[in-house]
Design a protein around this motif. Structure first.
Motif, PDB file in Angstrom:
ATOM      1  N   ARG A   1       8.470  -0.226   5.472  1.00  0.00           N
ATOM      2  CA  ARG A   1       8.103  -1.532   5.972  1.00  0.00           C
ATOM      3  C   ARG A   1       7.879  -0.455   7.839  1.00  0.00           C
ATOM      4  O   ARG A   1       7.160  -1.364   8.376  1.00  0.00           O
ATOM      5  N   ALA A   2       8.180   0.566   8.106  1.00  0.00           N
ATOM      6  CA  ALA A   2       7.694   1.168   9.748  1.00  0.00           C
ATOM      7  C   ALA A   2       6.225   1.554   8.752  1.00  0.00           C
ATOM      8  O   ALA A   2       5.841   2.602  10.088  1.00  0.00           O
ATOM      9  N   ALA A   3       6.053   2.412   7.784  1.00  0.00           N
ATOM     10  CA  ALA A   3       4.876   3.032   7.766  1.00  0.00           C
ATOM     11  C   ALA A   3       3.380   2.601   8.057  1.00  0.00           C
ATOM     12  O   ALA A   3       2.540   2.284   7.362  1.00  0.00           O
ATOM     13  N   ARG A   4       3.573   2.567   9.748  1.00  0.00           N
ATOM     14  CA  ARG A   4       2.533   2.005   9.895  1.00  0.00           C
ATOM     15  C   ARG A   4       1.087   3.276   9.631  1.00  0.00           C
ATOM     16  O   ARG A   4      -0.312   2.801  10.478  1.00  0.00           O
ATOM     17  N   HIS A   5       1.117   4.428   9.581  1.00  0.00           N
ATOM     18  CA  HIS A   5       0.264   5.358   9.314  1.00  0.00           C
ATOM     19  C   HIS A   5      -0.461   5.464   8.121  1.00  0.00           C
ATOM     20  O   HIS A   5      -1.084   6.526   7.498  1.00  0.00           O
ATOM     21  N   LEU A   6      -0.215   3.694   7.394  1.00  0.00           N
ATOM     22  CA  LEU A   6      -0.461   3.855   5.851  1.00  0.00           C
ATOM     23  C   LEU A   6      -0.732   2.459   5.903  1.00  0.00           C
ATOM     24  O   LEU A   6      -0.712   2.201   4.411  1.00  0.00           O
TER      25      LEU A   6
ATOM     26  N   GLU B   1       9.320   6.681  12.694  1.00  0.00           N
ATOM     27  CA  GLU B   1       8.327   5.218  12.485  1.00  0.00           C
ATOM     28  C   GLU B   1       9.370   4.496  12.332  1.00  0.00           C
ATOM     29  O   GLU B   1       9.586   2.698  12.487  1.00  0.00           O
TER      30      GLU B   1
ATOM     31  N   VAL C   1       1.127   3.693  -3.087  1.00  0.00           N
ATOM     32  CA  VAL C   1      -0.126   5.652  -2.950  1.00  0.00           C
ATOM     33  C   VAL C   1       1.401   6.547  -2.646  1.00  0.00           C
ATOM     34  O   VAL C   1       1.196   7.133  -3.729  1.00  0.00           O
TER      35      VAL C   1
ATOM     36  N   TYR D   1      -5.932   3.505  10.233  1.00  0.00           N
ATOM     37  CA  TYR D   1      -5.314   4.728  11.321  1.00  0.00           C
ATOM     38  C   TYR D   1      -5.205   5.078  12.473  1.00  0.00           C
ATOM     39  O   TYR D   1      -5.460   4.155  12.970  1.00  0.00           O
ATOM     40  N   PRO D   2      -3.343   4.957  13.093  1.00  0.00           N
ATOM     41  CA  PRO D   2      -3.941   4.966  14.524  1.00  0.00           C
ATOM     42  C   PRO D   2      -3.630   6.309  15.213  1.00  0.00           C
ATOM     43  O   PRO D   2      -4.613   7.051  13.863  1.00  0.00           O
TER      44      PRO D   2
ATOM     45  N   GLY E   1      -8.188  -0.789   2.143  1.00  0.00           N
ATOM     46  CA  GLY E   1      -8.927  -0.200   3.101  1.00  0.00           C
ATOM     47  C   GLY E   1      -7.107   0.528   4.448  1.00  0.00           C
ATOM     48  O   GLY E   1      -6.486  -0.099   3.861  1.00  0.00           O
ATOM     49  N   GLU E   2      -8.320   1.704   5.366  1.00  0.00           N
ATOM     50  CA  GLU E   2      -6.984   1.769   5.712  1.00  0.00           C
ATOM     51  C   GLU E   2      -7.714   1.954   8.029  1.00  0.00           C
ATOM     52  O   GLU E   2      -8.528   2.001   7.989  1.00  0.00           O
TER      53      GLU E   2
ATOM     54  N   ASP F   1      11.426   0.748  14.208  1.00  0.00           N
ATOM     55  CA  ASP F   1      12.351   0.018  13.394  1.00  0.00           C
ATOM     56  C   ASP F   1      13.575   0.058  13.590  1.00  0.00           C
ATOM     57  O   ASP F   1      13.766  -1.247  14.231  1.00  0.00           O
TER      58      ASP F   1
ATOM     59  N   LYS G   1       0.798  -1.037   0.429  1.00  0.00           N
ATOM     60  CA  LYS G   1      -0.406  -0.177  -0.353  1.00  0.00           C
ATOM     61  C   LYS G   1       1.016   1.096  -0.123  1.00  0.00           C
ATOM     62  O   LYS G   1       0.507   2.499  -0.640  1.00  0.00           O
ATOM     63  N   TYR G   2       1.744   0.887   0.870  1.00  0.00           N
ATOM     64  CA  TYR G   2       2.954   2.422   0.868  1.00  0.00           C
ATOM     65  C   TYR G   2       3.133   2.883  -0.057  1.00  0.00           C
ATOM     66  O   TYR G   2       3.122   3.661  -1.063  1.00  0.00           O
TER      67      TYR G   2
ATOM     68  N   MET H   1      -6.903   2.693  -2.180  1.00  0.00           N
ATOM     69  CA  MET H   1      -5.983   3.422  -2.778  1.00  0.00           C
ATOM     70  C   MET H   1      -6.444   5.277  -3.128  1.00  0.00           C
ATOM     71  O   MET H   1      -7.969   5.047  -2.621  1.00  0.00           O
ATOM     72  N   PRO H   2      -5.726   6.298  -2.605  1.00  0.00           N
ATOM     73  CA  PRO H   2      -6.637   7.564  -2.433  1.00  0.00           C
ATOM     74  C   PRO H   2      -6.435   8.284  -3.414  1.00  0.00           C
ATOM     75  O   PRO H   2      -5.972   7.531  -4.676  1.00  0.00           O
TER      76      PRO H   2
ATOM     77  N   ILE I   1      -4.443  -4.313  -0.026  1.00  0.00           N
ATOM     78  CA  ILE I   1      -4.007  -2.847   0.274  1.00  0.00           C
ATOM     79  C   ILE I   1      -5.198  -2.729   0.801  1.00  0.00           C
ATOM     80  O   ILE I   1      -5.496  -1.057   0.776  1.00  0.00           O
TER      81      ILE I   1
END
Lengths: 419, 419
Positions: free
Chosen positions: A300-305, B169, A165, A392-393, A389-390, B173, A161-162, B399-400, A387
């Motif tokens: 790989r760290a992008a938990r925001h997305l 993030e 996007v 979000y934290p 669904g979202e 990691d 997804k990251y 996707m956005p 990918i």
């Protein structure tokens, strides 16, 4: 007879959702305290077991355990440490048994990729080989998406997804600028052996987003002339071109693109990755202005997305691992079984570790388009649900609120051990 | 007398929120159709005016205009094209007047940074200098955050949020891996002249997130020995260190870190950025395993992570530009005026273009900590409100959902023009 305790550890490169699996393991174990005692987490993976550095997860509040679901990275610490075979290093396996005995551990949950599945398999054989009763369950995790049996590997969907996007967003940017400025954007992504992550760049384009994306897969030998002609044609048609290059992209002789024999003024070997190599190659041959990015750990760290699908599956697999243990299973891995693409339906099944350890699932070649630079409809059908669904934290002061666990170690009962 | 039409154009590097300003301009103009006729957007910035490539925004549906608010990039195309002074290139100004006359344009909205403010100033002087009645209003935009008068520049807040979140993030990691693997993570960010964006990396750490972040600012001359000692101390204390390096970081003699005299096997100049240089320098001196990333366009295109504050201000400034025009103003720029840090309160004011064009707002040195590698509380107080709040775009199929406008050009009334 007292109930047995459990050991849980995180192994290898961490992901945006490995802690969601940890959350699934711990929350499910807490619901079955009549059958599973305390979950002890290894500090820094299997090393935590060898050194008897065990984190007492019963000291972690329910709220903090729940927060693991939206926290990237490995909250207990991970490691890159491959245990040798029983024959080659019996000393380490003896130590594991000592530690497990000392802390009444009867369940072993190991959260990792292919190498870790192999370690987990070896531990699962301790019962037969060394007479120590233990149930070893592997919890799948790897952004490389290369474990067999399971539909996909937790961590991969969020990276996909990251990359999808980011490629779309950067392409919109370049499309705006290309009339008078940048015409080429190159994004370097992970995946040394397989092009799963690079393929996700292809999702940037769809029926509503006519974006020229050229993908350089590790599965396709790099052909400079053909590549440059492809890029040039895209620029002539669209005004710009986006390129997603896998770090594993290589020449027919196996040399990686990133290995250009570049030297700095001190004679040190080259510094950069594949992205600047590709960008400069285009500039030299075609003269187009470029920009390039290297996503590295950000992807790989992008938990925001993270993808919601990925988070749900990571949690479900952690939960299922405990349930398999409760069913008395050993030497297995819970797995995602896909039953339909559209709508995406799946359930949790399982596989035997002997069929999983040391087996690398490569990307099917029919996922790569005929020209070698794009993805096919079959690939899109496979990737798209991952990918979806979202998730979000929570945020505080404009920043995602992740949990950092205090590592409260158990009192040691054994003498020190040298790795 | 018929109402005058308006010209709107996007200039310079695009951002995640410049289209939100476009949305503010167009929606507000539509609400005042008794005083402002049609908004014509220049295709690819001011070049669209010179070439008479005008996009008729009245053909864009209300829904698509609304979608500009959540779409990154420059939907009408941007350009890097600086107009010379009236004395040096009267021909171009004559042409602008011809085009404006041909299409009954009396309002000029120019959405850009410092160079664009200068162009806007020159256009605003056409009334006096060449007897052509026009009201020129500048709409601020630049991730560089270097325009004076305004509290901040739309686009910057979202980049700051992206860099702060990404640094946090990636740090989580590395913290997981550092016991046995990567101990150093280097992130290269934009900002050749000023360290605004690099400073945002400092927001990764806060009272709940004790993260060692070392920032390399363009404002601080690079001192290799001191830097390495600082990094080494962080690794010894925390087990790892995150480094945010501005592309503008340089040695005392002005040489950028990225310019290492590196040559590839063909003798071509170096390929990489500052991040791999810093990472390899640490590896050579201290032996720590590293990873590095270069965010490049990802940071300014990342609408998926825009700050709500930034989006709201970008829209409000577009709206205010039209309102200033309706008040009869010329040669001005609407600006964000901050009235309090905590809670963050602001309103829209304005400044004169003569006080804005060619004035670069640098980062105050009191925003940099004494050791030169961090941010002060004053900096944090300034930055934090700018990343506040989330403003997620709608998603479809994971996707956005961004809008791509068809560029429906007006019929040309004038002969062709050579740039």
């Amino acid at each position: 007879m007292t109930v047995k305790n459990a050991f849980y550890a995180q192994s290898g490169g961490v992901t945006a959702v490995i802690n969601a699996s940890a959350c699934g393991v711990i929350e499910t174990a807490r619901q079955h305290s009549d059958k599973i005692g305390t979950v002890y987490a290894g500090q820094n993976g299997i090393i935590g077991a060898l050194l008897e550095n065990l984190i007492d997860t019963s000291k972690i509040s329910d709220a903090d355990v729940a927060a693991l679901r939206h926290t990237p990275s490995g909250a207990f610490g991970s490691c890159r440490y491959k245990m040798k075979s029983l024959e080659k290093n019996k000393r380490e396996y003896d130590r594991l048994i000592e530690v497990f005995k000392a802390h009444n551990i009867g369940y072993f949950f190991y959260n990792g990729g292919g190498d870790s599945a192999d370690t987990c398999l070896k531990v699962s054989q301790l019962a037969d080989a060394m007479g120590f009763p233990i149930q070893a369950i592997h919890v799948p995790k790897t952004v490389d998406n290369d474990l067999p049996v399971t539909d996909n590997c937790p961590g991969f969907g969020s990276v996909a997804k990251y990359i999808a996007v980011s490629t779309r967003e950067a392409s919109y940017d370049v499309a705006s600028m290309c009339a008078t400025s940048t015409k080429i954007f190159v994004l370097e992504v992970m995946g040394r052996h397989a092009g799963w992550i690079a393929a996700a760049g292809g999702l940037a384009a769809d029926a509503s987003n006519d974006i020229p994306v050229v993908i350089l897969f590790p599965e396709v030998e790099f052909n400079q002339e053909k590549f440059l002609a492809t890029v040039d044609a895209k620029v002539k048609q669209y005004g710009y071109c986006s390129i997603v290059v896998s770090e594993g992209c290589h020449y027919p002789d196996g040399t990686f693109l990133a290995e250009q024999g570049t030297r700095d003024s001190f004679g040190h070997a080259q510094l950069g990755g594949a992205a600047p190599v590709v960008a400069n190659m285009i500039k030299d041959a075609l003269g187009y202005k470029f920009h390039w990015a290297v996503a590295d750990y950000l992807q790989r760290a992008a938990r925001h997305l993270s993808s919601k699908s990925d988070v749900e599956q990571a949690y479900a697999l952690g939960k299922a691992a405990v349930e398999l243990a409760l069913e008395g299973k050993n030497s297995v891995m819970p797995a995602v079984i896909r039953t339909s693409n559209n709508p995406y339906t799946w359930h949790i099944g399982s596989g035997e570790l002997k069929d999983i350890a040391n087996v690398e699932k490569m990307m099917p070649l029919e996922y790569i388009s005929e020209d070698g630079y794009g993805i096919t409809d079959a690939c899109r059908e496979y990737l798209q649900p991952l990918i979806e669904g979202e998730d979000y934290p929570p945020y505080e002061n404009g920043m995602p609120k992740y949990v950092t666990l205090k590592h409260e170690l158990l009192d040691k009962k054994l003498p020190a051990f040298e790795l």
